[in-house]
Design an enzyme around this catalytic site. Structure first.
Site, PDB file in Angstrom:
ATOM      1  N   ASP A  22      35.137  48.294  46.360  1.00  0.00           N
ATOM      2  CA  ASP A  22      34.568  46.962  46.513  1.00  0.00           C
ATOM      3  C   ASP A  22      34.968  46.444  47.889  1.00  0.00           C
ATOM      4  O   ASP A  22      36.093  45.983  48.093  1.00  0.00           O
ATOM      5  CB  ASP A  22      35.054  46.024  45.405  1.00  0.00           C
ATOM      6  CG  ASP A  22      34.444  44.627  45.547  1.00  0.00           C
ATOM      7  OD1 ASP A  22      33.795  44.359  46.576  1.00  0.00           O
ATOM      8  OD2 ASP A  22      34.642  43.811  44.631  1.00  0.00           O
TER       9      ASP A  22
ATOM     10  N   LYS B  79      29.412  39.231  51.836  1.00  0.00           N
ATOM     11  CA  LYS B  79      30.024  38.418  52.886  1.00  0.00           C
ATOM     12  C   LYS B  79      29.489  38.748  54.287  1.00  0.00           C
ATOM     13  O   LYS B  79      28.421  38.269  54.639  1.00  0.00           O
ATOM     14  CB  LYS B  79      31.541  38.495  52.755  1.00  0.00           C
ATOM     15  CG  LYS B  79      31.957  37.904  51.380  1.00  0.00           C
ATOM     16  CD  LYS B  79      33.415  37.594  51.191  1.00  0.00           C
ATOM     17  CE  LYS B  79      33.614  36.768  49.921  1.00  0.00           C
ATOM     18  NZ  LYS B  79      34.245  37.421  48.790  1.00  0.00           N
TER      19      LYS B  79
ATOM     20  N   TYR C 171      39.609  41.040  42.688  1.00  0.00           N
ATOM     21  CA  TYR C 171      38.472  40.250  42.214  1.00  0.00           C
ATOM     22  C   TYR C 171      37.196  40.993  42.585  1.00  0.00           C
ATOM     23  O   TYR C 171      37.037  41.439  43.717  1.00  0.00           O
ATOM     24  CB  TYR C 171      38.486  38.876  42.881  1.00  0.00           C
ATOM     25  CG  TYR C 171      37.329  37.972  42.498  1.00  0.00           C
ATOM     26  CD1 TYR C 171      37.204  37.481  41.198  1.00  0.00           C
ATOM     27  CD2 TYR C 171      36.367  37.609  43.436  1.00  0.00           C
ATOM     28  CE1 TYR C 171      36.150  36.644  40.856  1.00  0.00           C
ATOM     29  CE2 TYR C 171      35.311  36.764  43.094  1.00  0.00           C
ATOM     30  CZ  TYR C 171      35.213  36.288  41.802  1.00  0.00           C
ATOM     31  OH  TYR C 171      34.170  35.451  41.461  1.00  0.00           O
TER      32      TYR C 171
HETATM   33  C1  LIG Z   1      33.863  37.485  47.318  1.00  0.00           C
HETATM   34  C2  LIG Z   1      34.057  38.748  46.568  1.00  0.00           C
HETATM   35  C3  LIG Z   1      33.230  39.138  45.501  1.00  0.00           C
HETATM   36  C4  LIG Z   1      32.188  38.225  44.945  1.00  0.00           C
HETATM   37  O1  LIG Z   1      31.190  37.913  45.859  1.00  0.00           O
HETATM   38  P1  LIG Z   1      30.298  36.592  45.638  1.00  0.00           P
HETATM   39  O2  LIG Z   1      29.282  36.675  46.716  1.00  0.00           O
HETATM   40  O3  LIG Z   1      31.245  35.430  45.759  1.00  0.00           O
HETATM   41  O4  LIG Z   1      29.720  36.686  44.268  1.00  0.00           O
HETATM   42  C5  LIG Z   1      33.398  40.386  44.949  1.00  0.00           C
HETATM   43  N1  LIG Z   1      34.350  41.220  45.383  1.00  0.00           N
HETATM   44  C6  LIG Z   1      35.179  40.893  46.384  1.00  0.00           C
HETATM   45  C7  LIG Z   1      36.201  41.866  46.848  1.00  0.00           C
HETATM   46  C8  LIG Z   1      35.077  39.639  46.999  1.00  0.00           C
HETATM   47  O5  LIG Z   1      35.930  39.294  47.976  1.00  0.00           O
END
Ligand SMILES: *Cc1c(COP(=O)(O)O)cnc(C)c1O
Length: 430
Positions: A237, A270, A142
């Site tokens: 990511d 995060k 994701y």
């Molecule tokens: C949480 C997450 C996102 C999206 O971040 P948001 O702040 O919720 O938009 C993107 N990539 C990864 C790997 C994530 O865990």
């Protein structure tokens, strides 16, 4: 007292599904979401006053636990100085310097407000810097909900993806190629077919959005080589893994295993916001200079580098870089997963676990899965009974089997021991 049921009913009248982010609605596991009233350290209390040991940590940011005194003081001080200026501040420079000092692969960084925004812009930057349109992502990873990323695999490697959300036109995902995670043959074949047209490969190095699946070292190594051969960029990511699995993030683990390894672009979120809306993407100066106002790749944000959010992020990073922080966090996380594994074995329940730093995953299957298809063969009803058994007894894990778990520095050995005892009880009853 207002009950969770009453609040959920009220919420559903004014908010679609009663929640502002889908997984919070408990649709995967059934039942009523707990409306959280407050949190402190490793605990959260719901509207009914029930206490939970929290293993979600706001889906990763709360690595210090809730209400850490140094973070709280920094946020309170920043709030008195002003909420938002729409002009540069010294604090955002400090945060940029702090993050870059921990991430040797990057020379410049730009701060944004959500992981979605950061990942979306990383793709735009990769496309702008390479002058190419196509990119590769992996099933089960994701990267937020930008249109081009809401996509599932097409019928073969020669065809590109199909949208997974209504409202995303097929043309918008026609440049997104979705491959199986950890599948070396597919990545070879994809580069053979599309190499000269690929702007980037984007990956979650430890996929926390299919619970906890590591990208195998030979897989990451081979993607790095293929990107170099074909002039594509490798995008890590690390919104979830960044400053969560190690102080140097997941890329530091791959750099230990693969000499000279570094991604071209890193995406963070995060933990770097410590619970406030803050995310970022970072790369070499050469690539970052493609961004406006220097270059032709546009990106902007009213609240980008927000002074209260940056204060929260800075205070958080300054705590986690203290000596021994990750050793202790890793020890506690391992204590938890080893305890869960022991309890499952004793109960005769097929179970596998993994963890890194303060992030963990477990599966109701004897072997750790390597890709999304295998993750999804998990015994869902069994997971749901386990989830509700824990929740009833005051242990709050993610309400979906494809989500990772998080331990914070505020969790004590006693909290972990209590969790394992509760889990053992629930596992025996499965
Ligand atoms: C949480 C997450 C996102 C999206 O971040 P948001 O702040 O919720 O938009 C993107 N990539 C990864 C790997 C994530 O865990």
């Amino acid at each position: 007292m207002t009950t969770n049921d009453q609040l959920f009913e009220r919420a559903r009248k004014v908010i679609p599904g009663g929640v502002n982010s889908p997984v919070r609605a408990f649709r995967a596991v059934g039942g009523t979401p707990r409306f959280i009233a407050r949190a402190q350290g490793p605990y959260m209390w719901d509207a009914e006053g029930k206490r939970f040991i929290d293993y979600i940590g706001s889906w990763g940011p709360m690595i210090l636990g809730h209400g850490h005194p140094a973070v709280l003081a920094a946020v309170q001080q920043a709030a008195t100085e002003g909420f938002s200026f729409g002009a540069p501040t010294e604090r955002e420079v400090e945060l940029a310097e702090e993050i870059l000092s921990l991430v040797p692969s990057a020379e410049q960084i730009r701060l944004v407000s959500s992981g979605t925004e950061a990942a979306m812009t990383a793709i735009r930057l990769a496309r702008g810097a390479t002058g190419r349109s196509k990119f590769i992502k992996f099933e089960g990873c994701y990267h937020g909900h930008a249109d081009a990323l809401l996509v599932k695999a097409g019928s073969g490697l020669a065809t590109f993806g199909n949208p997974t959300s209504a409202g995303v036109p097929p043309e918008v995902v026609q440049h997104t190629l979705v491959l199986e995670y950890n599948n070396l043959e597919q990545i070879e074949e994809a580069f053979r077919l599309h190499g000269p047209e690929l702007a980037c490969v984007m990956i979650e190095p430890i996929a926390g959005n299919m619970n906890f699946v590591r990208a195998q070292v030979p897989f990451v190594k081979r993607i790095r080589e293929l990107c170099d051969q074909h002039g594509a960029l490798f995008v890590f990511d690390e919104v979830m893994t960044g400053f969560r699995v190690a102080l140097g993030s997941a890329q530091s683990l791959y750099a230990e295993a693969i000499p000279g390894f570094a991604p071209d672009i890193s995406v963070f979120g995060k933990v770097i916001g410590g619970g406030m809306p803050l995310a970022a993407f970072a790369s070499s100066r050469r690539i970052m200079e493609h961004l406006a106002p220097l270059g032709t790749v546009y990106q902007a944000g009213t609240l980008s580098g927000n002074p209260v959010a940056t204060a929260c992020g800075l205070a958080t990073l300054r705590e986690i870089r203290k000596p021994g922080f990750f050793d202790d966090l890793s020890r506690k996380t391992r204590m938890l997963v080893d305890g869960l594994k022991g309890a499952a074995d004793a109960a005769g329940v097929p179970f596998s676990v993994d963890s890194q730093g303060g992030m963990f995953g477990f599966f109701f299957m004897p072997e750790l899965p390597q890709n999304y298809t295998t993750v999804m063969t998990t015994d869902q009803p069994r997971f749901n009974r386990f989830f509700h058994g824990l929740l009833d007894r005051g242990v709050y894990i993610a309400p979906a089997l494809y989500e990772a778990g998080f331990v914070s520095a505020a969790h004590t050995d006693a909290d972990i021991a209590e969790t394992v005892a509760v889990a053992a009880d629930v596992l025996r009853s499965l």
